[in-house]
Every structure is written in structure tokens, then in C-alpha cells.
Design an enzyme around this catalytic site. Sequence first.
Site, PDB file in Angstrom:
ATOM      1  CG  ASP A 192      60.506 -84.482  87.729  1.00 37.41           C
ATOM      2  OD1 ASP A 192      61.313 -85.169  86.723  1.00 37.41           O
ATOM      3  OD2 ASP A 192      59.413 -84.435  88.371  1.00 37.41           O
ATOM      4  N   GLY A 236      58.955 -83.429  84.147  1.00 37.18           N
ATOM      5  CA  GLY A 236      59.569 -82.131  85.066  1.00 37.18           C
ATOM      6  C   GLY A 236      58.739 -80.869  85.419  1.00 37.18           C
ATOM      7  CG  MET A 344      58.948 -95.132  75.501  1.00 33.76           C
ATOM      8  SD  MET A 344      59.471 -94.508  74.210  1.00 33.76           S
ATOM      9  CE  MET A 344      57.761 -95.567  73.175  1.00 33.76           C
TER      10      MET A 344
END
Length: 539
Positions: A192, A236, A344
Site C-alpha cells: 500500500d 489500498g 494476485m
Amino acid sequence: MEEGRGRSSTLKAFTRCRPTPILYKIILSIELLGSSSQGFAKGYTFQACRSKAEAQVYFNSGEVHACIVTCGGLCPGLNTVIREIVCGLYHMYGVSKVIGINGGYKGFYAKNTIPFDPKFVNDIHKRGGTVIGTSRGGHDTKKIVDSIQDRGINQVYIIGGDGTQKGAAVIYEEIRRRGLKVAVAGIPKTIDNDIPVIDRSFGFDTAVEEAQRAINAAHVEAESMENGIGLVKLMGRYSGFIAMFATLASRDVDCCLIPESPFYLEGKGGLFEYIEKRLKENGHIVIVIAEGAGQELLSQNWNEKDASGNKLLKDVGLWMSHKIKVTYCDVILISRIEANPTYMIRAVPSNASDNVYCTHLAQSAVHGAMAGFTGFTVGLVNGRQTYIPFNRITEQQNQVVITDRMWARLLSSTNQPSFLGAIEVANAKENENAAQSSEGDNCKNNSAEEDSVAKSLEGESCKNDSAEESAAQSSTVENCRNNSAVEKSVAQPSKGENCKGNAVEEESVAQPSKGENCKGNAVEEKSVAQPSKRENCKN
Ligand SMILES: Nc1ncnc2c1ncn2[C@@H]1O[C@H](COP(=O)(O)OP(=O)(O)OP(=O)(O)O)[C@@H](O)[C@H]1O
Ligand SMILES: O=P(O)(O)OC[C@H]1O[C@](O)(CO)[C@@H](O)[C@@H]1O
């Protein structure tokens, strides 16, 4: 424990390294094990690092018992960092006792550990995930430090995100309270990119690259159909960096929605108006949405938490997809493509640039711990390798500033609505300025009279150093002067950047070019990612 220094068999070789001038020096409260003035790393240490490496080695290699633990979510590059810590300890310092703690913090008080050697870790960087496993929750400080003590571990390398670094800080405090000579080093991880102070966290570059692939696929799908709407959800929680950078990198995205930028669906200037406009103009639209975006629109009374205490988020991708469906299905023929490549993205091995960065971070951590530093996190700050006190990393979160240039670049690149009126922009700017000046104030408190905080930190450190360690440090003062001179031209005096100055430059030990010279000298929905799901509402 001065007697602990200079005993490593590899030291002689290191002294053959040509001393290099120090370009920067920023001193802060990082503890140096055995230092008489506890709590402060001294400027001279770094000078010594370069010119007299033997004075830097605190641990005798034969006595080192190191452990590595990975915590929190997966992130590309975890295995590379593990590999390079193991290889760094073995090859640069001749340390042979390195173990992996299984499955995050709770692994400390489990029975089994994983013995590491360079052969074991040789190829692990080619795999995603972490060879020692990871977990959320399970942080029991007392049990963890008991285990460190019982096993005779004296170097602890902790790889993880902001939660993990908070955990590391508590472990460090407890170790200190018990008076143990144990170095605790953190390596910040999070795709993030929400860890403050550092330029970027490892794995982020790979995540952006991987996200682009998903965006590309959604774009191909959307553009192949009538009124195709591609919706890509990316990770995020509170910081939209992946979404922002993947959007900027891809150029196929028409709208990027992140947690930092509130948006609304209906009415003038809303998302739906924009969707209609783009469909009319272009025949398709690609929307990227960060998982934490628009949470206030879907979950007022939602308070579920994960094992670490992080608030669980509602699925904004599903919600948005549903909203689009109910809004447009009876009006126009649309084709929705919903992609959730989040897991993924996290599970892939790191790309070339992240691999290099991971190596740099791991080696810095090893050098720092071997030098006897503790309670620090490694990271790039303004392009320089640094040691940063734990509290600097954990006290806030790095977020996209929507009044900054990068977000403006994105708005200009996508031409999406900002969802903000003039008043909101002014308010946001004001808040940002207030936050910056309070950060500046904090920094100023740490320093004396200089106006540039980065400069004054250095100046102050030099003053402290020279007061406390006059003889040993006369050369340090010299360096400090030189450094401030250099720093003046480079230090970025803007906002939080100043606070970045609170990192300790580590460059002295981990210079790539110097490393070259020293070569041979030896010191030196958890679901499987959901495939694109196409749903023609009218078919
Ligand atoms: N304030 C805290 N004090 C002590 N330990 C903590 C604290 N916050 C989190 N931890 C511990 O740190 C570990 C990882 O935390 P968390 O699950 O929040 O992931 P993270 O490190 O923030 O990584 P990610 O970015 O993937 O979320 C967990 O074992 C958790 O118990
Ligand atoms: O499903 P998990 O493993 O709890 O991880 C999800 C979280 O991890 C992160 O990727 C951070 O590592 C966040 O973006 C995300 O919310």
C-alpha cells in the site's frame, strides 16, 4: 559493551576498503547497544563506519544468533529480503546461526523454527509469498521476548507493515526494559506504500506493474463491447498509492477512486454523470477503485475487525458494480467487467527494481544490527539509505495528498471530475498546511535555532555530540559542518520532508560502489483472485 567490538574475523578485510567522505549525517535517537549515552546514535559512529570499519562491529560473528520474522499481509519481495539477510549475515560477517520464525509473531512462542543457510534461501526470491509464513494478530510481547531470551537470540529482523513495526517497537522496549543486548531491526513492508518517512516501501513497484496488467485486461474487454464498463478493484485500505500510480502508468483508466478523495455517484459533477459522458464519447470506460475508497458511502455502522485489529472493509467493487447495474440496466445496454486482482498482485515475486531495493534494505539492516544499532527501521529517505527510529514510522500513515501535484497529474491525465468544489479544495489545502506546520513544529522542537529542520537536526546533533564526546568527536563536528553544507543544497525544506531528516543515514556501510570495493572483503475474497467477470445485464 565496547569489548564486543572489533572481534570479527572478517574485519581486517573490511579495513582495506577505501574510506569515502560522508555526504550526509543526520543523527537521532537510535540506540547503540553498549553506548554509554543510551538512546542516541552518535555522528562519529557513521564517520567510523566508513573509515574504520572494525570500530563498527559490535557483535562477534560466532556469538550472533539471528532470527527473521514476517508479519501482516503478503507483499512481493518478502523472500528476497529474507534471502539477503541470511546471505548478508553469512557472507559479509561470517554469521552462521540464523533462523526463521514460523508464521508471524505468534511463531515466536511456537516450538518450531526454520534453520537458514545460504543454500536454503538461494532461490527463494523467485517465489512469491514468504517461505516462513506470516499472520495477523498473535502479538504477545511478553511471550515473544521470553522466547527471544530463552533461545539466546541477539538479533531480531522484523519484516512487516505499520502494525508489524508497532509490534517491533514494543518488543524493542521490552528488550530494553529487561536490559538484554539484542538488536531489533525492522524492514518496512507494504504494497500500500502507506509507511511514512520513507520514499517507498518494497513491493510497491511490483504491485503497480501487476495492477497495470489487470487494468490492461479490463480495458481490452471494455473496449471490445458496446458501452463496456471495466471496474478494477485494487488494494489500498487507507492509501490509494497503488491505484494512483497504476492509473498514471497505464493511461487506459478514465477514473481512479481512492480513499483520500471522497466521491459521490449522482447529480452534477458525480461519477454517473461522468460515466455517461465517457460512454457517449468513447463507447467504454475503465474505472479503478481502491478497496478503501467510498467506504463512508457503504458502511456507516460496520465495525468488524481482523485479528490485528484493523477495520475490515466492505467490498466497494461489488457495491459499485451493483450500483452501476441498477442505474443503467433499464436505460442503456451496458457490459460490466469486474476485476479483483488484489491477491494476485500481492502474491507475485518482486520485479527487478524491487529485488534490488530489497537487497539494499536487507543489507542495511544487517550492517546496522551488526554495528550494534537497535530499535530502528531501514528505508530510503530522499534517495538515501537510512536508519529510522521506530516511533517515526509508526506515528502516522503515508497518504495521497489530493492537493499535491501527483494527484493533479492524475486528474489531468484521466480528465475525471475531482468531486471537489472550490471550498473543499481550499479546506483540504488549509488542513494540509496546518498538518505540515505542526510537523515542522515537532521537528523544530527537536532542534535549536535553524530554520531548516533537516539542517538544524544535524546542527543540533553535532552540538550534542561535541558536548558529550569532545575528543572522539572533533572530527565528527567537522563532518557535521561539511554535511550541513551539502545538506543545505539537497535537503527539501518542504513539509513532512523535514521530518524525514529524523532518519539516520546509513549510507556509510551500504554504498553500492563501496560494496563493490569491499567485495570479497566480507564485511561488507482470500479467494483466488477473481478472474474478470463479465455480465451483460440485458443478455
Ligand atoms: N499496536 C500494535 N502493537 C503490537 N503489535 C501490533 C500492533 N499492531 C499490529 N501488531 C501486530 O503486528 C502484526 C501485523 O500487523 P497487521 O496485521 O496490522 O499488518 P501490517 O504489519 O500492518 O501489514 P499490512 O500492511 O499487510 O496490513 C500482527 O501480528 C499484529 O498483532
Ligand atoms: O486479506 P488480508 O490478508 O487481511 O489483507 C488485506 C490487506 O492487506 C493489504 O494488502 C496490506 O498488506 C491491504 O491493502 C489490504 O487491505
